[in-house]
Every structure is written in C-alpha cells, then in structure tokens.
Design a protein around this motif. Sequence first.
Motif, mmCIF file in Angstrom:
data_model
loop_
_atom_site.group_PDB
_atom_site.id
_atom_site.type_symbol
_atom_site.label_atom_id
_atom_site.label_comp_id
_atom_site.label_asym_id
_atom_site.label_seq_id
_atom_site.Cartn_x
_atom_site.Cartn_y
_atom_site.Cartn_z
ATOM 1 N N LEU A 1 0.834 -1.205 0.000
ATOM 2 C CA LEU A 1 0.000 0.000 0.000
ATOM 3 C C LEU A 1 0.861 1.244 0.000
ATOM 4 O O LEU A 1 0.567 2.221 -0.710
ATOM 5 C CB LEU A 1 -0.920 -0.011 1.221
ATOM 6 N N GLU B 1 1.993 2.028 -3.378
ATOM 7 C CA GLU B 1 0.935 2.374 -4.331
ATOM 8 C C GLU B 1 0.240 3.702 -4.033
ATOM 9 O O GLU B 1 -0.341 4.302 -4.931
ATOM 10 C CB GLU B 1 -0.122 1.258 -4.343
ATOM 11 N N ILE B 2 0.309 4.176 -2.783
ATOM 12 C CA ILE B 2 -0.480 5.343 -2.398
ATOM 13 C C ILE B 2 0.179 6.629 -2.891
ATOM 14 O O ILE B 2 1.400 6.707 -3.048
ATOM 15 C CB ILE B 2 -0.681 5.395 -0.858
ATOM 16 N N ASP C 1 -0.096 1.333 7.835
ATOM 17 C CA ASP C 1 -0.491 1.278 6.428
ATOM 18 C C ASP C 1 0.699 1.444 5.496
ATOM 19 O O ASP C 1 0.823 0.744 4.485
ATOM 20 C CB ASP C 1 -1.534 2.356 6.128
ATOM 21 N N ASP D 1 3.338 -4.992 5.832
ATOM 22 C CA ASP D 1 2.651 -5.999 5.023
ATOM 23 C C ASP D 1 2.453 -7.254 5.865
ATOM 24 O O ASP D 1 3.061 -7.411 6.937
ATOM 25 C CB ASP D 1 3.475 -6.352 3.775
ATOM 26 N N ARG E 1 -3.192 -5.045 9.696
ATOM 27 C CA ARG E 1 -2.171 -5.180 8.654
ATOM 28 C C ARG E 1 -1.515 -6.550 8.620
ATOM 29 O O ARG E 1 -0.654 -6.801 7.789
ATOM 30 C CB ARG E 1 -1.085 -4.105 8.853
#
Length: 432
Positions: free
Chosen positions: A26, A29-30, A132, A136, A159
């Motif tokens: 995440l 990707e964020i 976040d 992972d 998470r």
Amino acid sequence: MNPLVGQLNGKMQAGNPHVYDMLSTLGKEIYFPKEGILSQSAEATSHAKKYNATIGIATEGGVPMHLGVIQDKLSAYQPKDLYPYAPPAGKPELRSVWRNKMIQENPSLEGKSFSNPIVTNALTHGLSIVADLFVDEGDAVIYPDKNWENYELTFGIRRHGIHVTYPLFTDDMKFNAEGLRQALLSQKDKGKAVVLLNFPNNPTGYTPGAQEGAAIVSAIQEAAEAGMNIVVVTDDAYFGLFFEDSLKESLFGRLAGLHPRVLSVKVDGATKEEFVWGFRVGFITYAAEDKDVLDALEQKTLGIIRATISSASHPSQTFVLEALKAPEFHEQKEEKFAIMKGRANKVKSILDSGKYGDAWEYYPFNSGYFMCLKLNSVNAEELRSHLIHEYGVGTIALGEHDLRIAFSCIDEEYLEDLFDLVYKGIQDLQKA
C-alpha cells in the motif's frame, strides 16, 4: 499506475532505496492527487476572486455558513478558523508551531533533517498511518511485553504484521535493550522490522535513563549495520511527563540520521501533552537526510489521510494552536505538571511505606500517567472484577499478575485510600 506514484517512488529510490524498500505494498501504491478536487479548489482559492464555486462548503456573505447556536458558544473564534475543512496536512501555522516546540524540547534535533509535522486525528491515527505505509502481512513488529493493547489491533489485525515481543525489564529492573537487540536480530533473515518505542511506557509509566537510551540506539544501529531495514516509531503519547531522572527527550532525535537503513518516525500529539484528549490532535513526523525522501513520505501520508479521514478537525486544531501561542500557556502547563508529579511521588511514598509488601511488588515508574503492580498471590482479572463490584474501584488487569493503576485520574488526597482498597480486595480473595 498513476504517474504520480512513479514519481514519488522514483524520488525515494534515488534518495534512499532502503526507505523505499521499507514501504508496504500500500505504501508503494499510495499517492496524494495533484489533479483533483482539492488541488483545483486550492488554485481557485488563490485566483478566483469573483466567484469560487469549487469547494464543498456553504458560505453566506463571504463567511462560512454557520448556526448561531454553535457560533454563540464559540464567539471568541472567527468562523473561518472553525467551519471550513482544514488542509489534509493540517493548519500550516499549527504545523510550524509544533515543529518549533519539538526543537525546543528536544535539543538533539538541532541540525537534523526532518519533516514538518503532519496533523493526524490523534496518536492512534498516526500509528495506523505507519502501519499502512510500512507493514505488510508477515512483517515483524517489535515491542516489549508490557505494551498498549491497541498495537495488536493496529499492526496485527489491520495489517497482519507478526508481533515479536521481548521482556520490557531486565532482572535489575532496567530497560531490556539486549532483549530488543535479540528481537531485532532474530528477524535478520526477513531484512526488515518495525520497532515501537513508547516512553513514558503504557502501562508501567517507565522511561529509560541516559545509558539505557544509548543502549537502545546502539541495538538499532547494530541491526541496521547487519543489513536490516528498520522503521523506528517513537510513540510519544505521554511526552514531557518526566518526573524523575530519566531521558527528557524523545529518542526520535537520537535516531534521526543514525543510519541509511533506519527511518525514524515520531508520533505525538496535544491530546495528553496539553491535556486535551477529546480534541484528537496528533502529529506524525519523519526524519530523513534526503529532502526528496521527506517530500515523498509526506505525499504518501497525505494520500492515506485523503483516503481515510480526508482531514482532521479544524476547530480542534484552532483551539490547540491558540493555546500554544497564549502567553499563559507554559505557566498553566507547569501547574498541571506539578499536580501530576505530586501524584506520582505520593504513590511511590505509599508503596514504599511497607504496608503492602506481602501483597505485591511494583514495576519501576518515573513518568507518564500509570504505574503497574505485580501481584504476589492473586489473579489480576479476579482482583479487578472483585474491586469494581465490591468497592467501586476501577483498575486494569494485564495478564495473570499485573494490575495497572492510573494515578493521573485520582486526586492526591485519595491515593492512599485507593491502594488500601486494592490491598483489602487482595485479602478478601485470599480468604475466599
């Protein structure tokens, strides 16, 4: 993939590839949208001088629309500082004032490279942002066996991080830096870990001394030199409430710039530091040598905020900002500190009186809101339940034998009666 993601990730890889490797899926990707409602509204605020029909609030006569039943109670504040959305990163002046406060209270930050604090919806939100961005499934999250239970929800349940714990105290009741070191090195094959440092500690109220602090930093540096990427989070919820000889600074400053494989993150807030728990104003701050890495981390943090709460409460930020700027602020805060220190000292004198030696020992405490009893003969949960139902006394049971007591919410003159009742509860259970 949005082009902004590639730009942010590229900046991080160029500035410090180790920090990029720390990111979760995440986190990689964020991003924070540069082209969208917020950016277009910001542009309109600067340039649309005739009609600004962009942002989703209502105005009346050029002022944010509001109800008299609310504004009448808040008349000391301008509507513009209460009703519009705050920027996702928080009020700029509040961020600047808090940064200056951090430097004043943490001299070890002088000359260090770190970001402007970003406003969060208090500390739990800041910790969830860390989770976040960096955790992972299967990643190691390291913290001591005496900890705030919300860590499990935030890093484990949400998470799917793997909790790796170590005893908080050594046999001589000092912080167990060697336990931290071993816990870190046990994850060497994974190549990555998130470390949570919470001082003053919840539940024990313990803050390490200078030598212990140096040993903590050394353990983290050793693991980094062994090839581990380490996100070190200083959970400074109770920062400043240091009553005895202990560290008076956050380890955030000592960890900033320690090693390219160490990312130091500070999560703190006004909630407990300034006695405004319900205002929910916290901050997250990153330390990194490379400015592009700091910028990318801020943009990714804003992406998380935009995707979850959009922005934190504007009125709460205004209230905190005005308090921090008030001439009376430091004097009033010192008055409350003296009350808290008085309670802590009173508890210690009560416990050292010899009245309860057969019933419990207590873990070291020198700071914060809490202290923790180590019960000698009864189960903590049974005692907790007995106390609340028989004597109207509320405590927190932790594990089999630990009982947390928050002296922060008991006036000093009642503390001895509180511990007398706890002792009486133990005697009741022993006779049963």
